[in-house]
Design a protein around this motif. Structure first.
Motif, PDB file in Angstrom:
ATOM      1  N   MET A   1      52.486  46.232  33.467  1.00  0.00           N
ATOM      2  CA  MET A   1      51.061  46.264  33.809  1.00  0.00           C
ATOM      3  C   MET A   1      50.326  46.932  32.660  1.00  0.00           C
ATOM      4  O   MET A   1      50.740  47.993  32.202  1.00  0.00           O
ATOM      5  N   LEU A   2      49.305  46.268  32.187  1.00  0.00           N
ATOM      6  CA  LEU A   2      48.496  46.829  31.121  1.00  0.00           C
ATOM      7  C   LEU A   2      47.441  47.699  31.790  1.00  0.00           C
ATOM      8  O   LEU A   2      46.662  47.222  32.596  1.00  0.00           O
ATOM      9  N   HIS A 104      57.132  40.715  32.026  1.00  0.00           N
ATOM     10  CA  HIS A 104      57.315  41.351  30.709  1.00  0.00           C
ATOM     11  C   HIS A 104      58.508  42.289  30.727  1.00  0.00           C
ATOM     12  O   HIS A 104      58.766  42.985  31.706  1.00  0.00           O
ATOM     13  N   ASP A 116      57.742  49.518  35.794  1.00  0.00           N
ATOM     14  CA  ASP A 116      56.859  48.692  34.954  1.00  0.00           C
ATOM     15  C   ASP A 116      57.540  48.422  33.610  1.00  0.00           C
ATOM     16  O   ASP A 116      57.399  49.198  32.689  1.00  0.00           O
ATOM     17  N   GLU A 148      53.895  43.168  26.380  1.00  0.00           N
ATOM     18  CA  GLU A 148      52.752  43.128  27.290  1.00  0.00           C
ATOM     19  C   GLU A 148      51.956  44.417  27.168  1.00  0.00           C
ATOM     20  O   GLU A 148      50.725  44.425  27.191  1.00  0.00           O
ATOM     21  N   GLU A 149      52.692  45.501  27.032  1.00  0.00           N
ATOM     22  CA  GLU A 149      52.041  46.824  26.994  1.00  0.00           C
ATOM     23  C   GLU A 149      51.259  47.059  25.695  1.00  0.00           C
ATOM     24  O   GLU A 149      50.493  48.002  25.603  1.00  0.00           O
ATOM     25  N   HIS A 248      53.253  54.129  33.559  1.00  0.00           N
ATOM     26  CA  HIS A 248      52.992  54.698  32.224  1.00  0.00           C
ATOM     27  C   HIS A 248      53.114  56.221  32.226  1.00  0.00           C
ATOM     28  O   HIS A 248      52.399  56.894  31.489  1.00  0.00           O
TER      29      HIS A 248
END
Ligand SMILES: [Zn+2]
Length: 292
Positions: A1-2, A104, A116, A148-149, A248
């Motif tokens: 997830m960004l 991702h 994540d 993705e990150e 994160h």
């Protein structure tokens, strides 16, 4: 997830409330054929993570081979010499119409990145296996996206290098990002209506939970690289207001995964993909219905 900034409260709500045609294809959903791997296999694959992004890609590749995706069906796409490649596994179908399944494989520096998004990436080979038992109408393409990150670099590259004809053949992009923090959630405001409707039908038929949790205000994911080209997409996740801070952070570790929920998400996805194979293009959307 960004990740972006948390601006609004994330509150899950039932998917049923936002959909109108709930029961129309529930019978068809019950007939979708797929095989389900044991929970121990799904758990072991999740537990087999690495903290290094290049190693993660290599592990994913190994798991695809174990699942039967190998030789010319399994390939790597170089995005940049500084990044691990995109990993692509193809399950050929009777037609060249494609259902793309993505997750991702990279993670940020903090934590182990199990949530994540090793939770999503490590399901790709299992879903390949689940679908490969019987012949499929659609060709399924499974992609472990890199970086993705770093701004969805892998998925952006993948979608960008396709020709318009190739993009037109992709009938759905199903994206998995951050599963197992709780029951399955769907990013409904950024989902294709037919894909959302099909998910609702299937979840109902399988008696598995799925609710709406929109993340517009807080994040993004690889599905949006395909939305740019008007490819129908949907992102499946498990984030809520309570669990968002895990992403994160140093808390992103294996012990945050609720295995019951994670295994339910796997089964739901296996059923969903099998259902889409028969259902896509068969069921009219509410808009199409009303115009008849
Ligand atoms: Zn992330």
């Amino acid at each position: 997830m960004l990740s972006g900034i948390l601006k609004s409260r994330l509150v899950p709500r039932p998917l049923r409330i936002v959909l109108l045609l709930g029961l129309l294809t529930a019978c068809a959903a019950a007939q979708a054929q797929f095989r389900v791997l044991d929970r121990q296999v799904i758990e072991a694959r999740l537990e087999g993570f690495s903290r290094k992004n290049d190693k993660r890609e290599a592990i994913l590749k190994q798991m695809f081979v174990q699942s039967g995706c190998k030789d010319d069906k399994l390939s790597e796409e170089t995005v940049s010499t500084k990044l691990p490649p995109n990993l692509i596994c193809v399950l050929p179908g009777e037609t060249d119409e494609i259902i793309l399944v993505g997750a991702h494989s990279d993670h940020v520096e903090a934590g182990d990145g199990v949530v994540d998004n090793w939770s999503g990436a490590s399901l790709l080979p299992s879903l390949y296996y689940s679908l490969s038992a019987v012949s499929r109408r659609h060709t399924f393409v499974f992609v472990g996206f890199t970086a993705e990150e770093k701004g969805m670099l892998g998925s952006d590259f993948y979608a960008g290098r396709l020709s318009p004809e190739q993009r037109a053949r992709i009938k759905a992009m199903i994206n998995m990002d951050t599963l197992g923090l709780g029951p399955t959630e769907v990013w409904a405001t950024h989902a294709d209506r037919s894909l959302l409707n099909a998910l609702d039908n299937l979840a109902h038929a399988m008696k598995l939970p799925v609710s709406v949790m929109n993340v517009d205000q807080v994040g993004s994911s690889d599905s949006e690289s395909f939305a740019k080209y008007k490819i129908p997409r949907i992102t499946i996740h498990s984030v809520t207001q309570e669990t968002w801070p895990i992403l994160h952070s140093t808390k992103d570790k294996l012990d945050e995964i609720k295995m019951d929920d994670y295994y339910a998400s796997y089964r739901l996805m296996a059923g969903y993909l099998a259902f889409l194979d028969t259902d896509l293009g068969q069921t009219a959307t509410p808009q199409e219905k009303s115009s008849h």
